[in-house]
Design a protein around this motif. Structure first.
Motif, PDB file in Angstrom:
ATOM      1  N   ARG A 163      50.304  32.981  45.076  1.00  0.00           N
ATOM      2  CA  ARG A 163      49.971  31.672  44.504  1.00  0.00           C
ATOM      3  C   ARG A 163      48.467  31.448  44.342  1.00  0.00           C
ATOM      4  N   HIS A 164      47.682  32.115  45.135  1.00  0.00           N
ATOM      5  CA  HIS A 164      46.257  31.810  45.214  1.00  0.00           C
ATOM      6  C   HIS A 164      45.453  32.433  44.074  1.00  0.00           C
ATOM      7  N   LYS A 165      44.584  31.608  43.506  1.00  0.00           N
ATOM      8  CA  LYS A 165      43.717  32.054  42.407  1.00  0.00           C
ATOM      9  C   LYS A 165      42.248  32.070  42.815  1.00  0.00           C
ATOM     10  N   GLU A 166      41.955  31.488  43.958  1.00  0.00           N
ATOM     11  CA  GLU A 166      40.573  31.415  44.456  1.00  0.00           C
ATOM     12  C   GLU A 166      40.540  32.018  45.856  1.00  0.00           C
ATOM     13  N   GLY A 167      39.464  32.732  46.123  1.00  0.00           N
ATOM     14  CA  GLY A 167      39.293  33.329  47.433  1.00  0.00           C
ATOM     15  C   GLY A 167      38.787  34.752  47.290  1.00  0.00           C
TER      16      GLY A 167
ATOM     17  N   ASP B 225      50.499  28.816  37.081  1.00  0.00           N
ATOM     18  CA  ASP B 225      50.186  30.056  36.367  1.00  0.00           C
ATOM     19  C   ASP B 225      49.842  31.100  37.410  1.00  0.00           C
ATOM     20  N   LEU B 226      50.241  32.357  37.186  1.00  0.00           N
ATOM     21  CA  LEU B 226      50.023  33.415  38.184  1.00  0.00           C
ATOM     22  C   LEU B 226      48.682  34.100  38.035  1.00  0.00           C
ATOM     23  N   GLY B 227      47.755  33.554  37.349  1.00  0.00           N
ATOM     24  CA  GLY B 227      46.463  34.218  37.164  1.00  0.00           C
ATOM     25  C   GLY B 227      46.512  35.062  35.910  1.00  0.00           C
ATOM     26  N   SER B 228      45.381  35.650  35.580  1.00  0.00           N
ATOM     27  CA  SER B 228      45.368  36.400  34.324  1.00  0.00           C
ATOM     28  C   SER B 228      45.374  37.873  34.574  1.00  0.00           C
TER      29      SER B 228
ATOM     30  N   ARG C  92      39.278  35.261  41.652  1.00  0.00           N
ATOM     31  CA  ARG C  92      38.974  34.736  40.323  1.00  0.00           C
ATOM     32  C   ARG C  92      38.673  35.894  39.367  1.00  0.00           C
ATOM     33  N   GLN C  93      37.958  36.914  39.865  1.00  0.00           N
ATOM     34  CA  GLN C  93      37.616  38.080  39.040  1.00  0.00           C
ATOM     35  C   GLN C  93      38.805  39.013  38.846  1.00  0.00           C
ATOM     36  N   MET C  94      39.598  39.178  39.899  1.00  0.00           N
ATOM     37  CA  MET C  94      40.745  40.083  39.848  1.00  0.00           C
ATOM     38  C   MET C  94      41.889  39.435  40.612  1.00  0.00           C
ATOM     39  N   ALA C  95      42.851  38.901  39.873  1.00  0.00           N
ATOM     40  CA  ALA C  95      43.985  38.192  40.472  1.00  0.00           C
ATOM     41  C   ALA C  95      44.893  39.184  41.208  1.00  0.00           C
ATOM     42  N   LEU C  96      45.673  38.660  42.139  1.00  0.00           N
ATOM     43  CA  LEU C  96      46.556  39.502  42.944  1.00  0.00           C
ATOM     44  C   LEU C  96      47.476  40.381  42.090  1.00  0.00           C
TER      45      LEU C  96
END
Length: 106
Positions: free
Chosen positions: A63-67, A103-106, A5-9
Motif C-alpha cells: 500500500r505504501h508509496k512513500e518511504g 493506486d499501487l504506484g507506477s 517514490r522513485q521505485m514502487a514496491l
C-alpha cells in the motif's frame, strides 16, 4: 537503497523476480509500520509488517508509496510463510487496492 517514490514496491518485486534473486528487502514506510519481504530465487517466501506475517503483511506493505527501502542481496528468508506465486501476490495487492480506490504506484 532508495525511496518508494522513485521505485514502487511492485517494481522492486518484479525486478527481483525477473532476475531470480535471493534477497531481503527492508521497508520503512513514511506512514506505517516497517516491514520486510524476503525472496528466494525470485519468489517471495516471507513477509512481515508489524504484527502481520505472510500474505497479509505483503498486502499491507504494498500500500505504501512513500518511504525508504534497502535491498540486501543474498540474504535468504528466515522462514517460509508465503506459498503463493509472486505474480499472484502482486495481482491480489492491485485488486485489493483497486477495490479501496487506491493506486499501487507506477
Amino acid at each position: 537503497m532508495g525511496t518508494l517514490r522513485q521505485m514502487a514496491l511492485p517494481e522492486i518485486v518484479q525486478s527481483l523476480e525477473m532476475g531470480r534473486k535471493t534477497a531481503r528487502v527492508d521497508l520503512v514506510p513514511a506512514d506505517g509500520e516497517k516491514g520486510m519481504i524476503a525472496f528466494e530465487t525470485g519468489q517471495i517466501r516471507y513477509a512481515e509488517c508489524g504484527a502481520l506475517r505472510g500474505d497479509d503483511a505483503f498486502y499491507q506493505l504494498a500500500r505504501h508509496k512513500e518511504g525508504f527501502f534497502r535491498i540486501h542481496y543474498g540474504d535468504k528468508p528466515p522462514a517460509v510463510n508465503i506459498e503463493h506465486p509472486t505474480t499472484f501476490l502482486l495481482l491480489e495487492a492491485m485488486r485489493r487496492m483497486d477495490e479501496e480506490g487506491q493506486d499501487l504506484g507506477s
